[in-house]
Write an enzyme that holds these catalytic residues in place. Structure first.
Site, PDB file in Angstrom:
ATOM      1  CE  LYS A  43       5.994  -2.723  -2.703  1.00 42.77           C
ATOM      2  NZ  LYS A  43       5.240  -3.850  -2.172  1.00 42.77           N
ATOM      3  NE  ARG A 100      -0.509  -7.893  -2.631  1.00 41.13           N
ATOM      4  CZ  ARG A 100       0.548  -7.112  -2.405  1.00 41.13           C
ATOM      5  NH1 ARG A 100       0.566  -5.874  -2.844  1.00 41.13           N
ATOM      6  NH2 ARG A 100       1.596  -7.568  -1.726  1.00 41.13           N
TER       7      ARG A 100
HETATM    8  C1  LIG Z   1       5.341  -3.822  -0.828  1.00 45.73           C
HETATM    9  C2  LIG Z   1       5.254  -4.947   0.067  1.00 45.73           C
HETATM   10  C3  LIG Z   1       5.561  -4.783   1.425  1.00 45.73           C
HETATM   11  C4  LIG Z   1       5.960  -3.457   2.025  1.00 45.73           C
HETATM   12  O1  LIG Z   1       4.924  -2.505   1.947  1.00 45.73           O
HETATM   13  P1  LIG Z   1       5.076  -1.020   2.537  1.00 45.73           P
HETATM   14  O2  LIG Z   1       3.713  -0.448   2.498  1.00 45.73           O
HETATM   15  O3  LIG Z   1       5.992  -0.292   1.630  1.00 45.73           O
HETATM   16  O4  LIG Z   1       5.624  -1.143   3.903  1.00 45.73           O
HETATM   17  C5  LIG Z   1       5.487  -5.911   2.221  1.00 45.73           C
HETATM   18  N1  LIG Z   1       5.128  -7.116   1.735  1.00 45.73           N
HETATM   19  C6  LIG Z   1       4.833  -7.304   0.434  1.00 45.73           C
HETATM   20  C7  LIG Z   1       4.459  -8.658  -0.041  1.00 45.73           C
HETATM   21  C8  LIG Z   1       4.883  -6.228  -0.448  1.00 45.73           C
HETATM   22  O5  LIG Z   1       4.589  -6.417  -1.727  1.00 45.73           O
END
Ligand SMILES: *Cc1c(COP(=O)(O)O)cnc(C)c1O
Length: 356
Positions: A36, A131
């Protein structure tokens, strides 16, 4: 060369992926590579897949669709909880999704059944970061309902930490995740394929623990792309932190006062600007602005200082460096600035060291 541009060094990303995949594999933990931060860039996804990762995760269906259409055939996981209005696309573009709401899961089940496919569900549990996630005391009832639904398979449980509340993965919450997984497995006589934690901040715990328990998967974006982050939010040793750099060009370079003169109101963004009086300074304007980056996430390589930015201009104090129109300036980016630059259609994406 065109500016502004973000230069993406694919060989540095490959190095980060290889290192982390080795380190975590030794602990019995696989990686879901999160794209992402690069808006589902297919070239970056391919680097993930070539260097020890089998599943790509993204929060946006549009990004999954883009990678699918670029010809990537691997398993895709949807990271963000599905919206009720997008369930058709969820089952079309992902094989696994993270979920916490039974109403949505029922809709996924119906849609999967209608399309004659089996969609995998990972149930998210809340472990303190606040979250997404089911409260642990409610999990059993939801599992019971999920087990009754057709078209879907309960493939695992997971948790998100260090996303909103800044709560780090540690021995306590990771042991709790293991316990929850084991109790679901025992109670329902099933084996969970994924017991998954995230995000990149899982490094400090994983690197220091001898016993990962039932945790067998982590979802990583930032550490693969930018080498971050350990407990102190610094880079993970042995990784590259500069696989992404923003390059801008000088539009104007003039010696001018350091403090605005005239009647002061607000700047272009409604803030009242503050400037320190440094006398006459060399003010340099670069061709990149707030539409293309996150101001707080930029660090110039040269010994120059960012004074401010409007939508299309970045203004720096060049200090002792002589910069003239046409010169290029390199800016290091953090995750937020990288994400914004990758999202901006005004920033060209240039790939370095692409493997053919
Ligand atoms: C974005 C995200 C991650 C990865 O996060 P990073 O900080 O880029 O390693 C993992 N799990 C979920 C659910 C996310 O939304």
């Amino acid at each position: 060369m065109k500016t502004p541009r973000i230069e993406i060094d694919l060989s540095k990303i490959a190095h980060n992926v290889k290192k982390l995949a080795e380190l975590y594999r030794a602990k019995g933990v696989s990686i879901i590579g999160v794209t992402k931060g690069v808006c589902g860039d297919p070239k970056v996804a391919r680097v993930f897949l070539k260097n020890g990762i089998n599943i790509i995760g993204d929060s946006r269906i549009a990004n999954l669709k883009k990678m699918r259409e670029a010809g990537i055939q691997n398993l895709f996981l949807l990271l963000r909880l599905p919206a009720l209005n997008e369930v058709e696309s969820v089952v079309k573009y992902s094989s696994i999704s993270l979920n916490s709401e039974i109403e949505i899961i029922k809709e996924i089940s119906k849609t999967a059944l209608k399309n004659n496919i089996l969609h995998k569900i990972i149930l998210m549990v809340e472990l303190g970061d606040l979250r997404e996630g089911i409260m642990p005391s409610d999990l059993e009832d939801i599992v019971k309902e999920v087990m009754r639904l057709e078209g879907i398979k309960l493939a695992g449980i997971g948790t998100s930490l260090a996303c909103l509340g800044g709560v780090l993965p540690d021995d306590k919450n990771m042991a709790q995740l293991s316990d929850i997984a084991q109790s679901v497995e025992a109670k329902f006589g099933i084996t969970l394929e994924y017991v998954t934690s995230g995000n990149s901040s899982v490094y400090s715990w994983l690197n220091s623990t001898e016993d990962v328990g039932r945790v067998n998967n982590v979802r990583l974006g930032e550490s693969l792309l930018l080498g971050g982050k350990d407990l102190e939010c610094k880079g993970i040793p042995g990784l590259y932190y500069d696989a992404f750099t923003l390059v801008a060009e000088v539009l104007e370079s003039k010696v001018k006062p350091s403090v605005p003169y005239g009647k002061i109101s607000v700047d272009a963004f409604g803030d009242i600007p503050k400037f320190e009086n440094r006398g006459q300074i060399r003010r340099v304007i670069l061709d990149v602005g707030r539409q293309d980056f996150l101001l707080s996430g930029l660090s110039p390589r040269l010994d120059i200082e960012i004074l401010g930015a409007s939508s299309d201009h970045l203004i720096v104090d060049a200090k002792e460096t002589y910069l003239k129109p046409g010169d290029e300036v390199i800016l290091d980016v953090d995750y937020g600035a990288m994400l914004a630059a990758m999202t901006s259609s005004y920033v060209a994406k240039i790939y370095l060291n692409e493997e053919k």
